[in-house]
Motif scaffolding. Structure first.
Motif, short mmCIF file in Angstrom:
data_model
loop_
_atom_site.label_atom_id
_atom_site.label_comp_id
_atom_site.label_asym_id
_atom_site.label_seq_id
_atom_site.Cartn_x
_atom_site.Cartn_y
_atom_site.Cartn_z
N GLU A 151 -15.69 -2.42 3.05
CA GLU A 151 -15.95 -3.09 1.78
C GLU A 151 -14.63 -3.39 1.07
OE1 GLU A 151 -18.22 -2.21 -2.50
OE2 GLU A 151 -18.34 -0.76 -0.84
N LEU A 152 -14.54 -4.59 0.51
CA LEU A 152 -13.36 -4.96 -0.25
C LEU A 152 -13.46 -4.41 -1.67
CD1 LEU A 152 -12.75 -8.67 0.85
CD2 LEU A 152 -11.42 -6.65 1.49
N LEU A 153 -12.44 -3.66 -2.06
CA LEU A 153 -12.38 -3.10 -3.42
C LEU A 153 -11.26 -3.78 -4.18
CD1 LEU A 153 -12.75 0.72 -2.66
CD2 LEU A 153 -14.56 -0.95 -3.11
N SER A 154 -11.49 -4.11 -5.44
CA SER A 154 -10.50 -4.79 -6.26
C SER A 154 -10.06 -3.87 -7.40
CB SER A 154 -11.08 -6.09 -6.82
OG SER A 154 -10.11 -6.78 -7.59
N PHE A 155 -8.74 -3.77 -7.59
CA PHE A 155 -8.17 -2.91 -8.63
C PHE A 155 -7.28 -3.76 -9.53
CE2 PHE A 155 -8.97 -0.42 -4.86
CZ PHE A 155 -9.60 0.71 -5.35
N SER A 156 -7.48 -3.64 -10.83
CA SER A 156 -6.64 -4.34 -11.80
C SER A 156 -5.53 -3.40 -12.28
CB SER A 156 -7.47 -4.79 -13.00
OG SER A 156 -8.45 -5.72 -12.60
N ALA A 157 -4.36 -3.97 -12.52
CA ALA A 157 -3.23 -3.14 -12.95
C ALA A 157 -2.26 -3.95 -13.78
CB ALA A 157 -2.51 -2.57 -11.73
N ARG A 158 -1.61 -3.26 -14.71
CA ARG A 158 -0.51 -3.86 -15.46
C ARG A 158 0.80 -3.73 -14.68
NH1 ARG A 158 -2.40 -6.84 -19.85
NH2 ARG A 158 -4.26 -5.79 -20.68
N SER A 159 0.91 -2.65 -13.91
CA SER A 159 2.09 -2.42 -13.08
C SER A 159 1.64 -2.08 -11.66
CB SER A 159 2.95 -1.28 -13.62
OG SER A 159 3.50 -1.60 -14.88
N VAL A 160 2.36 -2.64 -10.67
CA VAL A 160 2.07 -2.38 -9.26
C VAL A 160 3.36 -1.97 -8.57
CG1 VAL A 160 1.32 -3.38 -7.06
CG2 VAL A 160 0.15 -4.00 -9.18
N VAL A 161 3.29 -0.87 -7.82
CA VAL A 161 4.43 -0.38 -7.05
C VAL A 161 4.08 -0.47 -5.56
CG1 VAL A 161 5.89 1.60 -6.51
CG2 VAL A 161 5.19 1.17 -8.87
N LEU A 162 4.85 -1.26 -4.82
CA LEU A 162 4.67 -1.37 -3.38
C LEU A 162 5.64 -0.41 -2.71
CD1 LEU A 162 4.61 -5.30 -3.12
CD2 LEU A 162 2.68 -3.73 -3.49
N ALA A 163 5.11 0.67 -2.17
CA ALA A 163 5.93 1.70 -1.51
C ALA A 163 5.36 1.93 -0.12
CB ALA A 163 5.96 2.98 -2.33
N THR A 164 5.42 0.89 0.70
CA THR A 164 4.69 0.87 1.97
C THR A 164 5.43 1.48 3.14
OG1 THR A 164 5.46 -1.43 2.16
CG2 THR A 164 3.22 -1.07 1.38
N GLY A 165 6.67 1.89 2.96
CA GLY A 165 7.36 2.61 4.03
C GLY A 165 7.82 1.73 5.18
N HIS A 166 8.00 2.38 6.34
CA HIS A 166 8.58 1.72 7.51
C HIS A 166 7.61 0.74 8.15
CE1 HIS A 166 12.18 4.28 7.77
NE2 HIS A 166 11.40 5.26 7.36
N VAL A 167 8.18 -0.25 8.82
CA VAL A 167 7.41 -1.20 9.64
C VAL A 167 8.11 -1.28 10.99
CG1 VAL A 167 6.58 -3.56 9.90
CG2 VAL A 167 6.72 -2.54 7.61
N TRP A 168 7.40 -0.88 12.05
CA TRP A 168 8.02 -0.81 13.37
C TRP A 168 7.51 -1.91 14.30
CZ3 TRP A 168 11.98 2.03 12.79
CH2 TRP A 168 11.96 3.20 12.05
#
Length: 536
Positions: A151-168
């Motif tokens: 299921e797709l969940l939607s979240f609203s935010a005033r601030s978003v932090v992308l801390a997704t780590g490594h991509v191999w």
């Protein structure tokens, strides 16, 4: 409440949350983690990491979250510590603990943060197995979309932090090719045969040890490797451009003692200089500091007369073309002697402290000057701070004594030719080809272009050059073409390495977290001011 969404739940996210919880009450923080288990990050998950792989920093260097790593470990049952080979004598702040133990610590601290959030008037919501599929800028902030149980969940935010780590890169295990050494347990499937590992730093060494553990065991405190019954034919070749092994982590004063020449005042003066600064300025500071701390070493490499372009050559010269295992054994003996005496090697300590002092200057340099730094100074700093736990060197030497390990240099412009089905992986150089039944690329994370950002709507809105790095500011802010965005931050390592070439490990996660929390706090104050104005 002020809504914040953090994508990813690794160390950077944890330190960001910890810093945010120190702010006034009223934050609603949502953490979205794609894996089943939150709070660890890729190198520390128990199902993905061998117990022989150690954290690359001592306990004292791990910034506390809710409690120190050592305090947490000391409180564990004796049976758990015994299972991991940890004795009472190991329970001190200079010990290097297994990565899986560090992962368990991080998970426990996330639980503590959840309790702390409630105590301090914040809300912390954590969603596991909820990969984020899109991020979009909308009126009043951002919408983050995650997939949870179909299921797709939607979240609203005033601030978003992308801390997704490594991509191999992708692996091709069917044909014996591994694009990265992570997760390390996947390497257990490699049979005892001729194996090439490109990269001889800690990642390459860890890959070799993981493979060795699949075909034998380490005994006598790691000083003896006992091959298993099916280990015949096992041979691992570590390859790098210089053909060098890293040195063992050396004893030094912690926290760091102040530098004599590269003082905060001089660093600030450089940053405020109208004409800017370049790599030569940074090298001059480094030369002054090394000379002041260790004049004997400075004279030995003729540092006063060295140019920027020749410094790295002089630094590496004593180890080039030598038996790497003999050098490693001598270095290990020196390190153990210095640990017992609680003494350091002055020039090594000077370089170690200088890399952390100079790193904040790099985002303020031009792309050309950052490239010069990467070419002429970064190799020295990386070699110095990438020293590995002495126990890791001990195990490496034990493996080498069985004849199952060698270290070679390869040409700078060597080309890796992936397997074709008919041909195994080949490493092509001007003088010929090296062929391996199995091959592991352990050169580490590389900078990714903007096109690799896995959020299609956000990528379209940013209108960034798809082949260039993401337009990330030194404080991790991401901004669209009109430069009016605020509240969006990217601290994913592959997208910020062009600004922070030394970014790796837990200490950097702590530093990133502090900066990210300041940014979110600034967003919140700006929002509160607008709200107050609207009410007035």
């Amino acid at each position: 409440m002020f809504e914040v969404v953090i994508v990813g739940s690794g160390p950077t996210s944890l330190y960001t949350i910890a810093a945010l919880l120190d702010r006034p009450a009223g934050l609603s923080i949502t953490v979205l983690e794609r894996e089943e288990m939150s709070g660890t990050g890729m190198p520390f998950r128990p199902e993905e990491t061998d117990s022989v792989l150690l954290a690359n920093i001592a306990s004292i260097e791990v910034p506390p979250i809710c409690e120190s790593l050592l305090d947490w470990i000391t409180g564990l049952p004796d049976a758990v510590l015994s299972h991991l080979g940890i004795s009472e004598d190991d329970l001190h702040e200079r010990h290097f603990f297994p990565r899986i133990l560090l992962g368990a610590y991080l998970r426990s601290q996330l639980g503590r943060l959840a309790d702390l959030a409630e105590e301090r008037g914040h809300r912390l919501h954590i969603y596991n197995s909820a990969p984020v599929v899109d991020v979009a800028r909308v009126a009043g902030g951002y919408t983050v979309t995650a997939l949870k149980e179909g299921e797709l969940l939607s979240f609203s935010a005033r601030s978003v932090v992308l801390a997704t780590g490594h991509v191999w890169p992708e692996d091709d295990p069917e044909h014996g090719y591994y694009g990265s050494p992570w997760p390390s347990v996947k390497l257990h499937a490699i049979p005892a045969t001729d194996i090439g590992i490109l990269g001889s730093s800690l990642s390459g060494i860890d890959a070799a040890l993981s493979i060795a553990c699949a075909h034998g065991r380490f005994e006598e405190g790691g000083s003896r490797y006992v091959p298993g019954p099916e280990a015949e034919g096992l041979h691992i070749t570590l390859m790098s451009r210089k053909g060098l092994l890293p040195e063992a982590d050396f004893w030094c004063d912690l926290p760091y003692l102040p530098l004599e020449y590269a003082t905060p005042e001089r660093i600030e003066a450089l940053q405020q200089r109208p004409e800017g600064y370049d790599t030569e300025d940074l090298f001059d500071l480094l030369r002054e500091e090394i000379t002041a701390n260790d004049p004997e070493y400075a004279a030995a490499i003729d540092l006063p007369s060295l140019t920027l372009e020749h410094f790295a050559d002089a630094y590496f010269a004593p180890r080039m073309g030598k038996d790497q295992f003999a050098l490693a054994a001598a270095n290990l003996e020196e390190v153990e002697r210095n640990v017992n005496k609680r003494t350091t090697v002055p020039w090594r300590y000077a370089i170690l402290r200088m890399h952390e002092t100079l790193a904040p200057l790099l985002p303020g340099m031009s792309g050309h000057e950052r490239q010069r730094f990467k070419t002429y100074l970064a190799p020295v700093f990386i070699d110095n701070y990438a020293a590995v736990p002495p126990q890791t060197i001990r195990r490496l030497l034990a493996l080498a004594r069985t004849g199952s390990l060698s270290v070679v240099s390869v040409e700078d412009d060597c080309e890796v030719l992936p397997p074709t089905g008919k041909e195994p992986t080949r490493l092509r150089e001007e003088g010929g080809e090296r062929r391996f039944d199995y091959f592991v690329d352990s050169r580490g994370q590389s900078t990714l272009p903007a096109s690799a950002l896995p959020f299609p709507t956000l990528l379209e809105q940013l209108q960034a050059d798809p082949e260039a790095p993401l337009p990330v500011s030194p404080s991790f802010g991401l901004s669209g073409p009109d430069d009016t965005w605020r509240g969006l931050y990217c601290a994913g390592l592959p997208f910020v390495m062009h600004l922070f070439p030394f970014a790796q490990g837990i200490t950097v996660s702590h530093e990133f977290g502090e900066v990210l929390a300041k940014g979110v706090d600034s967003d919140r104050r700006a929002h509160d001011e607008l709200t107050d104005q609207a009410v007035a």
